[in-house]
Design a protein around this motif. Structure first.
Motif, PDB file in Angstrom:
ATOM      1  N   LEU A 132     -36.792 -37.977  31.309  1.00  0.00           N
ATOM      2  CA  LEU A 132     -37.324 -36.977  30.389  1.00  0.00           C
ATOM      3  C   LEU A 132     -36.660 -35.905  30.445  1.00  0.00           C
ATOM      4  O   LEU A 132     -36.398 -35.078  29.687  1.00  0.00           O
ATOM      5  CB  LEU A 132     -38.836 -37.043  30.736  1.00  0.00           C
ATOM      6  CG  LEU A 132     -39.684 -38.282  30.373  1.00  0.00           C
ATOM      7  CD1 LEU A 132     -41.033 -38.141  30.827  1.00  0.00           C
ATOM      8  CD2 LEU A 132     -39.585 -38.581  28.845  1.00  0.00           C
ATOM      9  N   ALA A 133     -36.332 -35.124  31.837  1.00  0.00           N
ATOM     10  CA  ALA A 133     -35.664 -33.869  31.707  1.00  0.00           C
ATOM     11  C   ALA A 133     -34.210 -34.081  31.082  1.00  0.00           C
ATOM     12  O   ALA A 133     -33.839 -32.979  30.302  1.00  0.00           O
ATOM     13  CB  ALA A 133     -35.417 -33.441  33.171  1.00  0.00           C
ATOM     14  N   ALA A 134     -33.479 -35.077  31.201  1.00  0.00           N
ATOM     15  CA  ALA A 134     -32.072 -35.140  30.563  1.00  0.00           C
ATOM     16  C   ALA A 134     -32.465 -35.394  29.064  1.00  0.00           C
ATOM     17  O   ALA A 134     -31.588 -34.472  28.449  1.00  0.00           O
ATOM     18  CB  ALA A 134     -31.493 -36.495  30.975  1.00  0.00           C
ATOM     19  N   ALA A 135     -33.393 -36.080  28.648  1.00  0.00           N
ATOM     20  CA  ALA A 135     -33.472 -36.054  26.941  1.00  0.00           C
ATOM     21  C   ALA A 135     -33.901 -34.746  26.584  1.00  0.00           C
ATOM     22  O   ALA A 135     -33.611 -34.344  25.528  1.00  0.00           O
ATOM     23  CB  ALA A 135     -34.569 -37.148  26.732  1.00  0.00           C
ATOM     24  N   ALA A 136     -34.900 -33.876  27.261  1.00  0.00           N
ATOM     25  CA  ALA A 136     -35.160 -32.645  26.677  1.00  0.00           C
ATOM     26  C   ALA A 136     -33.904 -31.769  26.762  1.00  0.00           C
ATOM     27  O   ALA A 136     -33.703 -30.745  25.563  1.00  0.00           O
ATOM     28  CB  ALA A 136     -36.317 -31.951  27.649  1.00  0.00           C
ATOM     29  N   ALA A 137     -33.157 -31.779  27.756  1.00  0.00           N
ATOM     30  CA  ALA A 137     -31.929 -30.810  27.797  1.00  0.00           C
ATOM     31  C   ALA A 137     -31.076 -31.135  26.757  1.00  0.00           C
ATOM     32  O   ALA A 137     -30.377 -30.429  25.859  1.00  0.00           O
ATOM     33  CB  ALA A 137     -31.279 -31.201  29.227  1.00  0.00           C
ATOM     34  N   GLY A 138     -30.602 -32.554  26.294  1.00  0.00           N
ATOM     35  CA  GLY A 138     -29.789 -32.940  25.150  1.00  0.00           C
ATOM     36  C   GLY A 138     -30.313 -32.616  23.868  1.00  0.00           C
ATOM     37  O   GLY A 138     -29.595 -32.017  23.141  1.00  0.00           O
ATOM     38  N   LEU A 139     -31.736 -32.577  23.796  1.00  0.00           N
ATOM     39  CA  LEU A 139     -32.364 -31.969  22.533  1.00  0.00           C
ATOM     40  C   LEU A 139     -32.109 -30.613  22.479  1.00  0.00           C
ATOM     41  O   LEU A 139     -31.789 -29.972  21.200  1.00  0.00           O
ATOM     42  CB  LEU A 139     -33.998 -32.448  22.372  1.00  0.00           C
ATOM     43  CG  LEU A 139     -34.160 -33.889  22.318  1.00  0.00           C
ATOM     44  CD1 LEU A 139     -35.743 -33.919  22.254  1.00  0.00           C
ATOM     45  CD2 LEU A 139     -33.567 -34.120  20.868  1.00  0.00           C
ATOM     46  N   ILE A 140     -32.058 -29.676  23.130  1.00  0.00           N
ATOM     47  CA  ILE A 140     -32.143 -28.213  23.249  1.00  0.00           C
ATOM     48  C   ILE A 140     -30.529 -28.056  23.072  1.00  0.00           C
ATOM     49  O   ILE A 140     -30.016 -27.253  22.059  1.00  0.00           O
ATOM     50  CB  ILE A 140     -32.275 -27.783  24.819  1.00  0.00           C
ATOM     51  CG1 ILE A 140     -33.848 -27.658  24.763  1.00  0.00           C
ATOM     52  CG2 ILE A 140     -31.875 -26.110  24.669  1.00  0.00           C
ATOM     53  CD1 ILE A 140     -34.347 -27.367  26.059  1.00  0.00           C
ATOM     54  N   LEU A 141     -29.687 -28.814  23.679  1.00  0.00           N
ATOM     55  CA  LEU A 141     -28.293 -28.742  23.517  1.00  0.00           C
ATOM     56  C   LEU A 141     -27.704 -28.832  22.115  1.00  0.00           C
ATOM     57  O   LEU A 141     -26.829 -28.138  21.515  1.00  0.00           O
ATOM     58  CB  LEU A 141     -27.441 -29.267  24.306  1.00  0.00           C
ATOM     59  CG  LEU A 141     -27.435 -28.802  25.958  1.00  0.00           C
ATOM     60  CD1 LEU A 141     -26.607 -29.560  27.063  1.00  0.00           C
ATOM     61  CD2 LEU A 141     -26.985 -27.403  26.089  1.00  0.00           C
ATOM     62  N   MET A 142     -28.446 -30.051  21.611  1.00  0.00           N
ATOM     63  CA  MET A 142     -28.117 -30.434  20.073  1.00  0.00           C
ATOM     64  C   MET A 142     -28.570 -29.340  19.170  1.00  0.00           C
ATOM     65  O   MET A 142     -27.790 -29.170  18.239  1.00  0.00           O
ATOM     66  CB  MET A 142     -28.671 -31.914  19.935  1.00  0.00           C
ATOM     67  CG  MET A 142     -28.416 -32.279  18.505  1.00  0.00           C
ATOM     68  SD  MET A 142     -29.269 -34.078  18.210  1.00  0.00           S
ATOM     69  CE  MET A 142     -28.742 -35.009  19.864  1.00  0.00           C
ATOM     70  N   ARG A 143     -29.627 -28.931  19.404  1.00  0.00           N
ATOM     71  CA  ARG A 143     -30.294 -27.892  18.739  1.00  0.00           C
ATOM     72  C   ARG A 143     -29.240 -26.628  18.444  1.00  0.00           C
ATOM     73  O   ARG A 143     -29.035 -25.906  17.480  1.00  0.00           O
ATOM     74  CB  ARG A 143     -31.584 -27.275  18.964  1.00  0.00           C
ATOM     75  CG  ARG A 143     -32.344 -26.351  17.985  1.00  0.00           C
ATOM     76  CD  ARG A 143     -32.611 -26.972  16.641  1.00  0.00           C
ATOM     77  NE  ARG A 143     -33.001 -25.889  15.746  1.00  0.00           N
ATOM     78  CZ  ARG A 143     -33.089 -25.795  14.460  1.00  0.00           C
ATOM     79  NH1 ARG A 143     -32.342 -26.838  13.693  1.00  0.00           N
ATOM     80  NH2 ARG A 143     -33.654 -24.979  13.829  1.00  0.00           N
ATOM     81  N   ALA A 144     -28.831 -26.174  19.785  1.00  0.00           N
ATOM     82  CA  ALA A 144     -27.897 -24.938  19.822  1.00  0.00           C
ATOM     83  C   ALA A 144     -26.627 -25.300  19.258  1.00  0.00           C
ATOM     84  O   ALA A 144     -26.129 -24.671  18.373  1.00  0.00           O
ATOM     85  CB  ALA A 144     -27.750 -24.715  21.315  1.00  0.00           C
ATOM     86  N   ALA A 145     -25.974 -26.516  19.135  1.00  0.00           N
ATOM     87  CA  ALA A 145     -24.832 -26.633  18.527  1.00  0.00           C
ATOM     88  C   ALA A 145     -25.065 -26.897  17.114  1.00  0.00           C
ATOM     89  O   ALA A 145     -24.005 -26.336  16.338  1.00  0.00           O
ATOM     90  CB  ALA A 145     -24.136 -28.276  18.910  1.00  0.00           C
ATOM     91  N   ARG A 146     -26.135 -27.355  16.410  1.00  0.00           N
ATOM     92  CA  ARG A 146     -26.334 -27.255  15.008  1.00  0.00           C
ATOM     93  C   ARG A 146     -26.556 -25.838  14.547  1.00  0.00           C
ATOM     94  O   ARG A 146     -26.112 -25.448  13.427  1.00  0.00           O
ATOM     95  CB  ARG A 146     -27.609 -27.913  14.879  1.00  0.00           C
ATOM     96  CG  ARG A 146     -27.659 -29.371  14.890  1.00  0.00           C
ATOM     97  CD  ARG A 146     -28.839 -30.064  14.532  1.00  0.00           C
ATOM     98  NE  ARG A 146     -28.618 -31.533  14.443  1.00  0.00           N
ATOM     99  CZ  ARG A 146     -29.766 -32.524  14.473  1.00  0.00           C
ATOM    100  NH1 ARG A 146     -31.120 -32.303  14.196  1.00  0.00           N
ATOM    101  NH2 ARG A 146     -29.500 -33.833  14.538  1.00  0.00           N
ATOM    102  N   ALA A 147     -26.971 -24.957  15.354  1.00  0.00           N
ATOM    103  CA  ALA A 147     -27.122 -23.482  15.173  1.00  0.00           C
ATOM    104  C   ALA A 147     -26.073 -22.882  14.895  1.00  0.00           C
ATOM    105  O   ALA A 147     -25.600 -22.066  14.082  1.00  0.00           O
ATOM    106  CB  ALA A 147     -28.211 -22.661  16.233  1.00  0.00           C
ATOM    107  N   VAL A 148     -24.855 -23.150  15.720  1.00  0.00           N
ATOM    108  CA  VAL A 148     -23.618 -22.843  15.806  1.00  0.00           C
ATOM    109  C   VAL A 148     -22.873 -23.340  14.375  1.00  0.00           C
ATOM    110  O   VAL A 148     -22.193 -22.408  13.862  1.00  0.00           O
ATOM    111  CB  VAL A 148     -22.514 -23.170  17.043  1.00  0.00           C
ATOM    112  CG1 VAL A 148     -21.322 -22.825  16.679  1.00  0.00           C
ATOM    113  CG2 VAL A 148     -23.533 -22.495  18.169  1.00  0.00           C
ATOM    114  N   ALA A 149     -22.975 -24.444  14.030  1.00  0.00           N
ATOM    115  CA  ALA A 149     -22.355 -25.142  13.135  1.00  0.00           C
ATOM    116  C   ALA A 149     -23.017 -24.657  11.724  1.00  0.00           C
ATOM    117  O   ALA A 149     -22.320 -24.177  10.584  1.00  0.00           O
ATOM    118  CB  ALA A 149     -22.636 -26.597  12.858  1.00  0.00           C
TER     119      ALA A 149
END
Length: 369
Positions: A11-28
């Motif tokens: 669950l912690a890894a999944a939450a971290a992955g979602l946060i990083l994915m959102r950050a990457a989309r913000a950059v894009a």
């Protein structure tokens, strides 16, 4: 235990992955850093205002705005576009923001883990209710808290439904656990099983007073009359029946009954003081026209009412409980709490005319004298 930590880690890894994915989309979405490190925010503003100009032209073609309004809107949109183009560009360093996101992703589960290890008990075995109930029943009942003792006695009386003494004890501990409605139910069952035992009627009448918010209501009055039939000289029954007369607006009858009770008491009876105080208060000779209950009794009554309100908040599907709560607040003179409970109960049982009628009667209960 391994399964718990495995699930927590996933669950912690999944939450971290979602946060990083959102950050990457913000950059894009901002185009990332430009040639000179500036973002492409100006291009975004240009696209936005050109879209506004196209919408203005469409409205004009459809005849929704006049030519003068179209020109004015065009001029305003052009002014905003020029202002956005002249504004200094904001530098968006993706790597700095990503570093903050990474730190947050790592720190959050680490902090949660640290708090759990410090405050939690990861090695403690599960404690199902059935196992705890068995332990309470097998242990020393005198060491149990009132709610624990009540749970044990509920199980015992379920196994022995014809045991009047068991229901009497259950009513006593339910009252101690600040569950007056359950105490009344248990004592009524005890009275049905042993109708010739005066102490049960005494306990039932007192429990009904607490459940009614300190008022000697019709149920309590009936219980004390049963007690008086079994024990014609019962001081408790005579005292509370006099209180019922006072609360019903018959002070002369109440004072006469209390004076008769006082005459029958021994000179050194410790209860004489309470009777004399009640006479003085009913006649208005006790100074302030306050409640006829002493402060300790009033504190107990308010505690019972608060316990009833808390129980209804967690388990609201109890129409009888709502009626008693509304009546208790009315008797205590707490109009704000009465109105709030009354409104909540009427909304909940709007389709049940019988419950609504009882709530209406409870809300009109007279405050204690």
């Amino acid at each position: 235990m391994f399964l718990f930590w495995a699930v927590a880690g996933v669950l912690a890894a999944a939450a971290a992955g979602l946060i990083l994915m959102r950050a990457a989309r913000a950059v894009a979405s901002t185009g990332g850093p430009g040639i000179d490190g500036a973002s492409t925010g100006h291009d975004t503003a240009s696209i936005l205002y050109r879209r506004q100009l196209a919408e203005i032209d469409e409205l004009a073609e459809r005849g929704l705005i006049g030519e003068g309004e179209r020109k004015g809107a065009h001029a305003e949109a052009a002014r905003r576009l020029l202002a956005a183009a002249d504004a200094p560009a904001e530098v968006w360093e993706a790597k700095d923001h990503r570093l903050g996101v990474l730190v947050g992703v790592v720190a959050a589960p680490a902090l949660a883990l640290g708090l759990y290890l410090a405050l939690g008990a990861p090695g403690m075995a599960d404690q199902p209710y059935a196992a705890r109930l068995k332990a309470w029943r097998d242990g020393d009942l005198m060491r149990l808290t009132p709610p624990e003792a009540a749970a044990v006695l509920r199980q015992v009386t379920g196994e022995r439904p014809d045991d009047a003494e068991g229901f009497r004890l259950l009513g006593m501990v339910e009252g101690a656990a600040q569950n007056p409605l359950a105490a009344v139910r248990a004592l009524r069952r005890a009275a049905e099983l042993a109708p010739r035992r005066p102490e049960i009627w005494q306990m039932l009448g007192e429990a009904e007073i607490v459940a009614a918010g300190g008022k000697v209501d019709a149920n309590a009055e009936a219980s004390f009359r049963r007690l008086l039939a079994l024990e014609p000289g019962s001081p408790g029954a005579r005292f509370f029946l006099a209180q019922a007369a006072a609360e019903a607006g018959r002070p002369d009858e109440a004072v006469a009954a209390l004076r008769a009770l006082l005459a029958d008491m021994a000179g050194d009876d410790p209860r004489r003081g309470a009777v004399e105080e009640s006479i003085a208060r009913i006649r208005g000779e006790g100074g302030t026209q306050g409640s006829a209950r002493d402060p300790e009794e009033m504190s107990m009554i308010r505690g019972m009412v608060d316990g009833l309100a808390a129980r209804l908040k967690s388990d609201p599907d109890d129409p009888e409980g709502w009626v008693r709560l509304v009546r208790a607040y009315a008797v205590l003179g707490e109009t704000a709490n009465r109105d709030q409970a009354y409104a909540a109960a009427r909304a909940r049982y709007a389709g049940r005319a019988d419950i609504v009628s009882q709530l209406d009667q409870a809300a009109r209960a007279e405050p204690m004298r």
